[in-house]
Design a protein around this motif. Structure first.
Motif, PDB file in Angstrom:
ATOM      1  N   MET A 187      -5.140   9.677  -0.779  1.00  0.00           N
ATOM      2  CA  MET A 187      -5.862   8.445  -1.112  1.00  0.00           C
ATOM      3  C   MET A 187      -4.857   7.298  -0.993  1.00  0.00           C
ATOM      4  O   MET A 187      -3.650   7.504  -1.106  1.00  0.00           O
ATOM      5  CB  MET A 187      -6.448   8.513  -2.525  1.00  0.00           C
ATOM      6  CG  MET A 187      -5.435   8.717  -3.628  1.00  0.00           C
ATOM      7  SD  MET A 187      -6.237   8.819  -5.249  1.00  0.00           S
ATOM      8  CE  MET A 187      -4.816   9.199  -6.292  1.00  0.00           C
ATOM      9  N   ALA A 188      -5.393   6.124  -0.740  1.00  0.00           N
ATOM     10  CA  ALA A 188      -4.517   4.968  -0.576  1.00  0.00           C
ATOM     11  C   ALA A 188      -4.590   4.082  -1.816  1.00  0.00           C
ATOM     12  O   ALA A 188      -5.679   3.758  -2.291  1.00  0.00           O
ATOM     13  CB  ALA A 188      -4.927   4.175   0.664  1.00  0.00           C
ATOM     14  N   PHE A 189      -3.440   3.741  -2.342  1.00  0.00           N
ATOM     15  CA  PHE A 189      -3.322   2.657  -3.319  1.00  0.00           C
ATOM     16  C   PHE A 189      -3.035   1.409  -2.500  1.00  0.00           C
ATOM     17  O   PHE A 189      -2.179   1.443  -1.613  1.00  0.00           O
ATOM     18  CB  PHE A 189      -2.145   2.938  -4.276  1.00  0.00           C
ATOM     19  CG  PHE A 189      -1.594   1.704  -4.950  1.00  0.00           C
ATOM     20  CD1 PHE A 189      -2.100   1.304  -6.180  1.00  0.00           C
ATOM     21  CD2 PHE A 189      -0.585   0.946  -4.360  1.00  0.00           C
ATOM     22  CE1 PHE A 189      -1.608   0.164  -6.805  1.00  0.00           C
ATOM     23  CE2 PHE A 189      -0.088  -0.191  -4.966  1.00  0.00           C
ATOM     24  CZ  PHE A 189      -0.597  -0.586  -6.197  1.00  0.00           C
ATOM     25  N   PHE A 223       0.840  -1.194   0.000  1.00  0.00           N
ATOM     26  CA  PHE A 223       0.000   0.000   0.000  1.00  0.00           C
ATOM     27  C   PHE A 223       0.872   1.240   0.000  1.00  0.00           C
ATOM     28  O   PHE A 223       2.052   1.203   0.375  1.00  0.00           O
ATOM     29  CB  PHE A 223      -0.973   0.021   1.188  1.00  0.00           C
ATOM     30  CG  PHE A 223      -0.327   0.343   2.519  1.00  0.00           C
ATOM     31  CD1 PHE A 223      -0.226   1.656   2.966  1.00  0.00           C
ATOM     32  CD2 PHE A 223       0.179  -0.669   3.320  1.00  0.00           C
ATOM     33  CE1 PHE A 223       0.361   1.954   4.195  1.00  0.00           C
ATOM     34  CE2 PHE A 223       0.775  -0.385   4.543  1.00  0.00           C
ATOM     35  CZ  PHE A 223       0.865   0.935   4.980  1.00  0.00           C
ATOM     36  N   LEU A 224       0.273   2.333  -0.455  1.00  0.00           N
ATOM     37  CA  LEU A 224       0.996   3.594  -0.562  1.00  0.00           C
ATOM     38  C   LEU A 224      -0.016   4.727  -0.524  1.00  0.00           C
ATOM     39  O   LEU A 224      -1.070   4.627  -1.161  1.00  0.00           O
ATOM     40  CB  LEU A 224       1.759   3.637  -1.895  1.00  0.00           C
ATOM     41  CG  LEU A 224       2.569   4.905  -2.204  1.00  0.00           C
ATOM     42  CD1 LEU A 224       3.751   5.033  -1.253  1.00  0.00           C
ATOM     43  CD2 LEU A 224       3.069   4.865  -3.659  1.00  0.00           C
ATOM     44  N   CYS A 252      -8.629   3.947  -2.308  1.00  0.00           N
ATOM     45  CA  CYS A 252      -9.689   4.367  -1.396  1.00  0.00           C
ATOM     46  C   CYS A 252      -9.268   5.659  -0.710  1.00  0.00           C
ATOM     47  O   CYS A 252      -8.082   6.011  -0.679  1.00  0.00           O
ATOM     48  CB  CYS A 252     -10.010   3.274  -0.364  1.00  0.00           C
ATOM     49  SG  CYS A 252      -8.784   3.090   0.951  1.00  0.00           S
ATOM     50  N   ALA A 253     -10.265   6.372  -0.204  1.00  0.00           N
ATOM     51  CA  ALA A 253      -9.990   7.626   0.510  1.00  0.00           C
ATOM     52  C   ALA A 253     -11.179   7.966   1.383  1.00  0.00           C
ATOM     53  O   ALA A 253     -12.326   7.684   1.027  1.00  0.00           O
ATOM     54  CB  ALA A 253      -9.727   8.760  -0.477  1.00  0.00           C
ATOM     55  N   ALA A 254     -10.904   8.575   2.515  1.00  0.00           N
ATOM     56  CA  ALA A 254     -11.968   9.160   3.341  1.00  0.00           C
ATOM     57  C   ALA A 254     -12.025  10.646   3.001  1.00  0.00           C
ATOM     58  O   ALA A 254     -10.994  11.322   3.011  1.00  0.00           O
ATOM     59  CB  ALA A 254     -11.674   8.947   4.820  1.00  0.00           C
ATOM     60  N   LEU A 255     -13.217  11.124   2.676  1.00  0.00           N
ATOM     61  CA  LEU A 255     -13.371  12.566   2.432  1.00  0.00           C
ATOM     62  C   LEU A 255     -13.724  13.281   3.724  1.00  0.00           C
ATOM     63  O   LEU A 255     -13.478  14.477   3.879  1.00  0.00           O
ATOM     64  CB  LEU A 255     -14.466  12.807   1.391  1.00  0.00           C
ATOM     65  CG  LEU A 255     -14.184  12.249  -0.006  1.00  0.00           C
ATOM     66  CD1 LEU A 255     -15.344  12.540  -0.941  1.00  0.00           C
ATOM     67  CD2 LEU A 255     -12.893  12.829  -0.563  1.00  0.00           C
ATOM     68  N   PRO A 270      -4.261   7.248   5.982  1.00  0.00           N
ATOM     69  CA  PRO A 270      -4.190   8.411   5.086  1.00  0.00           C
ATOM     70  C   PRO A 270      -5.005   9.561   5.679  1.00  0.00           C
ATOM     71  O   PRO A 270      -5.993   9.330   6.384  1.00  0.00           O
ATOM     72  CB  PRO A 270      -4.821   7.890   3.788  1.00  0.00           C
ATOM     73  CG  PRO A 270      -5.656   6.727   4.185  1.00  0.00           C
ATOM     74  CD  PRO A 270      -5.060   6.141   5.427  1.00  0.00           C
ATOM     75  N   ARG A 271      -4.576  10.787   5.406  1.00  0.00           N
ATOM     76  CA  ARG A 271      -5.284  11.960   5.925  1.00  0.00           C
ATOM     77  C   ARG A 271      -6.563  12.193   5.123  1.00  0.00           C
ATOM     78  O   ARG A 271      -6.532  12.241   3.885  1.00  0.00           O
ATOM     79  CB  ARG A 271      -4.385  13.196   5.864  1.00  0.00           C
ATOM     80  CG  ARG A 271      -3.228  13.148   6.840  1.00  0.00           C
ATOM     81  CD  ARG A 271      -2.591  14.522   6.980  1.00  0.00           C
ATOM     82  NE  ARG A 271      -2.057  14.991   5.711  1.00  0.00           N
ATOM     83  CZ  ARG A 271      -0.850  14.679   5.240  1.00  0.00           C
ATOM     84  NH1 ARG A 271      -0.053  13.893   5.937  1.00  0.00           N
ATOM     85  NH2 ARG A 271      -0.435  15.149   4.084  1.00  0.00           N
TER      86      ARG A 271
END
Ligand code: FE2
Length: 339
Positions: A254-256, A9-10, A172-175, A248-249
């Motif tokens: 966003m996370a790969f 992941f990154l 993925c990402a949290a908004l 991730p912030r």
């Protein structure tokens, strides 16, 4: 085409993220999903070429054509998004102009995600926006690796830890709200997760039972036991520095991450006592996603909502590619009547 990141992941930056964090109040927990060509944002990020490359998919009412203007920003109003998006947003987010306020954070994320996807040859995806009211469901983390969602359904005697998904990945990402938890340490995390699951499974085998109900209490207890055991083992690994938990912030990164039991990133939904808006992206080839929709009896491209009233016949129960979560959602939603 540049190679994919080699890590499991990154975290990648979201360009032009709004300076002000989102402050949405949710009326309910629900999700909106779209499966098809990358959504058109504006002419500058290449929607014309997307539309051209997906001409075979343009017949569906849920697909959108690119706007003709290259100077305006249709994404700012969401005019280019499927109508179901607006319906979902108005049922889910309190206050005026719910879709526009969400788009202020969603569009920068999609622009960054589309750039990454195009760079790696992806032109189609399964996009899910999940709005979640505060919940205690993840007070104990649900550490797991994601399954290969394009694979045939798993048989009961298959070893879930052995499932391979070479080269498959997600974004993925949290908004709004906390970011997904990721376990650094790669192989050490997967080994700890596998050990804990095997131990819980051995305990389950020592008290065999037959499931006769959709929601089996014994299976639920096993799942809780796995969570506890995994949390215990991983806490020990954290203490000795073999693994660490990172996030991730929200709205900024966003996370790969890679998928599958052999090379996938170990991750969990975060504990959250606030309203959370989360975005999940599964990239796929058109034929893969079209086949998946066919498997569920749905046309392609397609968008749909779960958890909000819709003015159409019962939607199929589908999730976001997280098989354990999806199976639970399916069980829960079989009894839901959508009006
Ligand atoms: Fe997951």
């Amino acid at each position: 085409m540049p190679p994919l990141p080699p890590q499991d992941f990154l975290f990648l930056p979201i360009s032009s993220a709004p300076a002000q964090p989102l402050h949405l109040t949710l009326k309910t927990s629900s999700s909106w999903t779209y499966c098809g060509p990358l959504l058109p944002l504006d002419a500058l990020d290449g929607c014309k070429s997307d539309a051209a490359s997906s001409s075979s998919s343009s017949s569906s009412s849920s697909s959108s054509s690119c706007p003709s203007s290259s100077s305006s920003s249709p994404a700012a109003t969401g005019a280019s998004l499927p109508p179901s998006f607006h319906s979902w947003a108005s049922h889910t987010i309190a206050g005026p102009s719910p879709a526009s306020r969400l788009l202020a954070a969603l569009v920068p994320l999609l622009r960054s995600a589309h750039a990454f996807l195009r760079e790696h040859g992806v032109r189609h995806y399964w996009l899910t926006l999940r709005a979640s009211r505060p919940t205690a469901d993840f007070d104990v983390p649900r550490w797991h690796t994601d399954d290969n969602f394009f694979a045939a359904p798993r048989r009961p005697d298959d070893d879930p830890d052995a499932e391979d998904a070479p080269g498959l990945w997600k974004l993925c990402a949290a908004l709004q709200g906390p970011g997904t938890l990721f376990l650094s340490g790669g192989e050490a995390g997967r080994r700890a997760l596998g050990d804990a699951k095997r131990k819980a499974r051995r305990e389950q085998e020592a008290r065999p039972h037959v499931c006769t109900t959709v929601r089996c209490k014994a299976c639920g207890a096993t799942s809780d036991r796995v969570r506890e055991e995994v949390a215990r083992v991983l806490a020990r690994e954290q203490e000795r520095g073999a693994v660490a938990v990172v996030q991730p912030r929200a709205g900024e990164e966003m996370a790969f991450f890679r998928v599958g039991g052999r090379e996938g990133a170990v991750h969990s939904e975060p504990r959250h006592d606030v309203d959370r808006v989360f975005v999940n992206i599964i990239p796929g080839r058109e034929e893969e996603l079209r086949g998946l929709m066919r498997r569920w009896g749905m046309e392609f491209p397609r968008s749909w909502s779960l958890g909000v009233p819709v003015s159409m016949p019962m939607e199929l129960e589908m999730g976001d590619g997280d098989r354990e979560r999806d199976e639970t959602a399916m069980q829960e939603q079989r009894s839901v009547v959508v009006v």
